[in-house]
Structure formats: C-alpha cells, structure tokens
Scaffold this active site. Sequence first.
Site, PDB file in Angstrom:
ATOM      1  N   ASP A   1       7.257  -0.944  -3.614  1.00 24.44           N
ATOM      2  CA  ASP A   1       7.644   0.524  -2.923  1.00 24.44           C
ATOM      3  C   ASP A   1       7.530   1.128  -4.281  1.00 24.44           C
ATOM      4  OD1 ASP A   1       9.034   2.677  -2.038  1.00 24.44           O
ATOM      5  OD2 ASP A   1      10.638   1.816  -1.389  1.00 24.44           O
TER       6      ASP A   1
ATOM      7  N   SER B   1      15.265   5.723   2.901  1.00 25.66           N
ATOM      8  CA  SER B   1      14.055   6.822   2.362  1.00 25.66           C
ATOM      9  C   SER B   1      14.726   8.056   1.986  1.00 25.66           C
ATOM     10  CB  SER B   1      12.995   6.593   3.267  1.00 25.66           C
ATOM     11  OG  SER B   1      11.790   7.118   2.652  1.00 25.66           O
TER      12      SER B   1
ATOM     13  N   HIS C   1       8.344  -0.713   1.230  1.00 23.36           N
ATOM     14  CA  HIS C   1       9.356   0.298   1.586  1.00 23.36           C
ATOM     15  C   HIS C   1      10.084   0.120   2.827  1.00 23.36           C
ATOM     16  CE1 HIS C   1      10.932   4.406   1.347  1.00 23.36           C
ATOM     17  NE2 HIS C   1      10.395   4.797   2.414  1.00 23.36           N
TER      18      HIS C   1
END
Length: 330
Positions: free
Chosen positions: A273, A179, A303
């Site tokens: 995502d 991320s 995600h």
Amino acid sequence: MDRAGATGPGQRSRERGLGDGPGREVALVPSLRSRALSAALIASGRRRRFASAEAVRDRVAHTTRRPESHLPPRALGRVAEVSRTFVGAWPVYDAQPRGAEPAARVLYVHGGIYINELVRQHWSLVRTLVTEARAHCVVPAYVLAPRGTADRTVPVAADLLSGLIAGGGDVGTVLIGDSAGAGLALAAAQRLRDRTGAAPSRIVLISPWLDVSMSHPDQAAIEAADPMLGRPGLAEAGRLYAGTLDVDDPRVSPLHGSFAGLPPISVFTGTRDVLTTDSRELLRRARADGVEVDYHEEPGLPHVYPLLPVPEGRAARDRIVEIVRRAGAE
C-alpha cells in the site's frame, strides 16, 4: 505487530494484543487468497483509476453527472435498525443492533479518496460492527470533493463526533475510518480536542491517508508493488479536497497536526500500500507525543485489506470488533 519499521515478506515480527501482555513470534507470509486477490486487482487495471490527475478529474466529472448511491444494502435492515437523518447537506445513517442495547458507539467515516461514495465493503464492515460488536454505528455520507473541502468537512465531522460522545451514556465511543475517511476522522478528532478537549475512547485507522501531498520519499518504491493506488491520481484528489487550503494544513493532512491528548490509536496497514508511509509516520509522531499506538503492518497486503475477503482481512476485522467491545465497556 508493533514496530516502527517495515517488515518484508518471509520475515518474522512481534504481534501483540491490545496492549495487554507479551507478544508471540509469528510467521508473516501473505495467504494464497490474498496473493490471488492482489494479482486479480492488477489484472483488472484497478490502479488506472489513480494513474493520473486526468483520470481523477474524469471520475469526478462522471459522478457529478451521474451521482452514485450511498444507500445501505437492504440486507443490513435484516440485522439492524437503520434510519437516516440530515446534518446540513450530509445524509447520516444510523444502524443499531436489533433487539439489544448497544454495547458501544461507533462513528465510521468511509474512504474513497474523498471523491467516491460508500460502497459494499464499507457497509459490510458496518454490518460486522453491529452484529459482532453490538455497536450503534453512525455513518455519514459526507459531501465529496471538490464540493466538500476540508475547511467545510472537518468541522461537521467533529460536531458529529462530539454529539456521539456526549450521548454515549455508559458506553464508550470509537472513531473508525478507512483510507481518506481515516484522514477525515483523525482531523476531526484533532479539531474536537482543540475545541473542547473531548475525545473518543479509541481511534481505529484502516490504511489511513494522512498526508495528501504524496511526497514521502519511500512511496515511489512501494507504488511499484501496489495493485490499487497510484500517486498522481491521489495527489490530484488531495488537491481537490484541500480546496483553498494548503495540502499540508492539518485539516487536510492531519499527519502534520499534533497527536498530544488523543486517545489510543489502532492502525492497520499493508506493505503493498503506497500509503503505508503515512501509517509509519503516524506511529513515530504519535508515540513522540505520548499517544499509545497499537500498530499492525501486514507484509504483502494491499490497501484497506481489513475490508477485503481474505484471511488476513477477517483476522483484522476480528481485532477491530474486540477493540470496539473493549472500548465500549471502558
């Protein structure tokens, strides 16, 4: 899977190994467990944390008043030699396999939209890397935004990466981030390349956030199905991390930097995502710059699915372990 475009649920695509042989056709349908997890995330209201700029500012204010722990779980100490040093204001954790020489070195940069600390899922991945890949893992608890901005954070991360590469001896170094941590990791690799020409053996990016502007035209449609993330909150967190820099500065959004001269990159993302647009753009731009990309886009997965307790997450972690083992031996 190795492709530049998206693949919807129920379609088929080509899955390949680490660049060493023909692929095989596989059905791409999310597991029952992953679908249940996505439903649970929606029911829990997880996305409300990112629904607005105000929600993100409230989160920052709360953690400023009551900082959260980034300490590793005690259980990690049963399988790894764990120590901590400081690099400036950064606590940096060191986890090495017990009773064995490391087979690889890993710099792992955690996610959390630049405003959240290391959490259990991050440490679980570190445990997997130590026990299954026999990796020596270096894990920085970098200063969070808005105190930690890209102009301050990227140089420190690049220095950590440089030191790990230089001290690697006969084993390779792998740079891993998820991320926001993937964005910081990539920006650090670009800075180190520009400064000294050094590079890790391989880069692994998990659901990378590489353009904090949240301006890709495809994101609106993807956001509707994303059980975790919302664009307004992400854009605010990105603004806090940018500080005085422009949001499209490569230190903030490394998607706008050059990929030339970087090592092979492995990317893991899912179609539920909102940030998967960044992965698709990376695939296009990195290949245009001559960089090998090992690309995995899983239909129906949210995600950071490789960090989640679902079958597809376990398969992705197995793949990452194999990447680290191979890179360590190079």
